[in-house]
Design an enzyme around this catalytic site. Structure first.
Site, PDB file in Angstrom:
ATOM      1  N   CYS A 142      17.439 -13.856 -12.765  1.00  0.00           N
ATOM      2  CA  CYS A 142      17.210 -12.432 -12.487  1.00  0.00           C
ATOM      3  C   CYS A 142      17.846 -11.525 -13.535  1.00  0.00           C
ATOM      4  O   CYS A 142      17.556 -10.334 -13.574  1.00  0.00           O
ATOM      5  CB  CYS A 142      17.745 -12.087 -11.099  1.00  0.00           C
ATOM      6  SG  CYS A 142      17.001 -13.047  -9.768  1.00  0.00           S
ATOM      7  N   ASN A 194      12.993  -8.887  -3.892  1.00  0.00           N
ATOM      8  CA  ASN A 194      13.623  -9.359  -5.119  1.00  0.00           C
ATOM      9  C   ASN A 194      12.541  -9.928  -6.037  1.00  0.00           C
ATOM     10  O   ASN A 194      11.972 -10.977  -5.756  1.00  0.00           O
ATOM     11  CB  ASN A 194      14.660 -10.435  -4.775  1.00  0.00           C
ATOM     12  CG  ASN A 194      15.401 -10.956  -5.994  1.00  0.00           C
ATOM     13  OD1 ASN A 194      15.013 -10.721  -7.129  1.00  0.00           O
ATOM     14  ND2 ASN A 194      16.479 -11.686  -5.742  1.00  0.00           N
ATOM     15  N   HIS A 235      19.931  -4.761 -10.366  1.00  0.00           N
ATOM     16  CA  HIS A 235      18.974  -5.773  -9.930  1.00  0.00           C
ATOM     17  C   HIS A 235      18.725  -5.597  -8.437  1.00  0.00           C
ATOM     18  O   HIS A 235      19.667  -5.456  -7.647  1.00  0.00           O
ATOM     19  CB  HIS A 235      19.526  -7.163 -10.223  1.00  0.00           C
ATOM     20  CG  HIS A 235      18.753  -8.267  -9.592  1.00  0.00           C
ATOM     21  ND1 HIS A 235      17.373  -8.329  -9.621  1.00  0.00           N
ATOM     22  CD2 HIS A 235      19.159  -9.364  -8.892  1.00  0.00           C
ATOM     23  CE1 HIS A 235      16.971  -9.408  -8.979  1.00  0.00           C
ATOM     24  NE2 HIS A 235      18.041 -10.059  -8.521  1.00  0.00           N
TER      25      HIS A 235
END
Length: 336
Positions: free
Chosen positions: A117, A287, A257
């Protein structure tokens, strides 16, 4: 090559998300969970799911076209394409090469970068170095994921979290004092087992047993990832701000994030930032791994939350375990 470093910044932004929306209510029918449980523990209400025919590279190409249009850059003017992803189309070739083909970026090199990520901030940092030295003038950096294709939809610990999407930026020279002011990349490889896909690589090649045991899907130790994330989001942000010679009060927008609202709120509290200065869209997208920050950046720009001269902190964590971030002064002007 110039005898001084050139300032690198973002010239254009773009994103793309699939049309299909998968709500928490629909997931209730798939696994033992509830809309309330998902919302209160993650902040996610819904996520986008790619059509079976759409791959990570397809999503990337669509976001890239939007970024190129925003920057006023033609595909053939690109020097390099960096695709950051953990759900690439295939082991070889690099997905970036498929994007290059799709865009017709005939003069660009292309490679994939995998840092979980954290991938986008890693890719942005790498791109900025090519610009700074004068080796290149136009670089496309993409975060793109089709995570729905590598998630076990019978595992309630992971299937509620992830979504599909892509975001892209065009990186190039900007005026001195603008653009990327500081960046930092970190890793703690000792925590690799907390977030990984066991099989499909050279360590455990694919065979009928690995497929039967569902070893080609994401496996995650949520508690350990949460513990790591809450620590590094704060640490990385503070270190980045210091490296940019800024104070916490100078930050106009934090783009973290988009993994979990509790992690984001924890970071904002530690940084003494009101949530009005934090970009959050995980309630609608979940996500999206390496795509989450460029998706959020594009939305922030398009909605008017970013204006020229704003100081923006982008910080991420991910599989590896990796973390990193970038501080930039927003500008979409031409430098050298």
């Amino acid at each position: 090559m110039p005898n001084h470093l050139i300032q690198a910044g973002i010239l254009g932004v773009g994103s793309y998300v699939p049309e299909r929306i998968l709500t928490n209510k629909e997931i209730e029918k798939m696994v033992d969970t509830s809309d309330e449980w998902i919302r209160t523990r993650t902040g996610i209400r819904e996520r986008r799911i790619a059509d079976p025919a759409l791959s990570t590279a397809d999503l990337a190409a669509r976001a890239s076209r939007n970024a190129l249009e925003d920057a006023g850059v033609k595909p053939e003017e690109l020097d390099l394409i960096i695709l950051t992803t953990c759900s690439k189309d295939m082991i070889i070739p690099a997905g970036a090469c498929l994007v290059q083909m799709e865009l017709g970026a005939s003069n660009a090199g292309a490679f994939d970068l995998e840092a979980g990520c954290s991938g986008f901030v890693y890719g942005l940092t790498v791109a900025s170095q090519f610009i700074a030295t004068g080796a290149m003038k136009r670089i496309l950096v993409i975060g793109s994921e089709a995570l729905s294709k590598i998630i076990n939809w019978e595992d309630r610990n992971t299937c509620v979290l992830f979504g599909d999407g892509a975001g892209a930026v065009v990186v190039g020279p900007v005026a001195p004092g603008e653009g990327i002011l500081a960046s930092k990349l970190s890793a703690e490889g000792s925590g690799w087992e907390h977030l990984y896909i066991p099989a499909g690589g050279s360590k455990i090649p694919a065979d009928p047993v690995t497929v039967e045991q569902k070893l080609h899907y994401v496996h995650m130790n949520g508690k350990e990832v949460f513990r790591y994330a809450t620590r590094v989001m704060e640490e990385e942000s503070i270190n980045l701000i210091k490296a940019a010679n800024l104070e916490l009060s100078d930050i106009d927008l934090l783009i973290p994030h988009q993994a979990n609202i509790r992690i984001i709120e924890h970071a904002a509290k530690k940084l003494k930032l009101p949530m009005e200065k934090v970009m959050v869209n995980l309630d609608r997208y979940g996500n999206t791994s390496s795509a989450s920050i460029p998706l959020a950046l594009d939305e922030a720009v398009k909605s008017g939350r970013v204006k020229a001269g704003d100081n923006i902190v982008m910080v991420a964590f991910g599989a590896g375990l990796t973390s990193g971030g970038v501080v930039l002064k927003w500008s979409k002007g031409e430098g050298e």
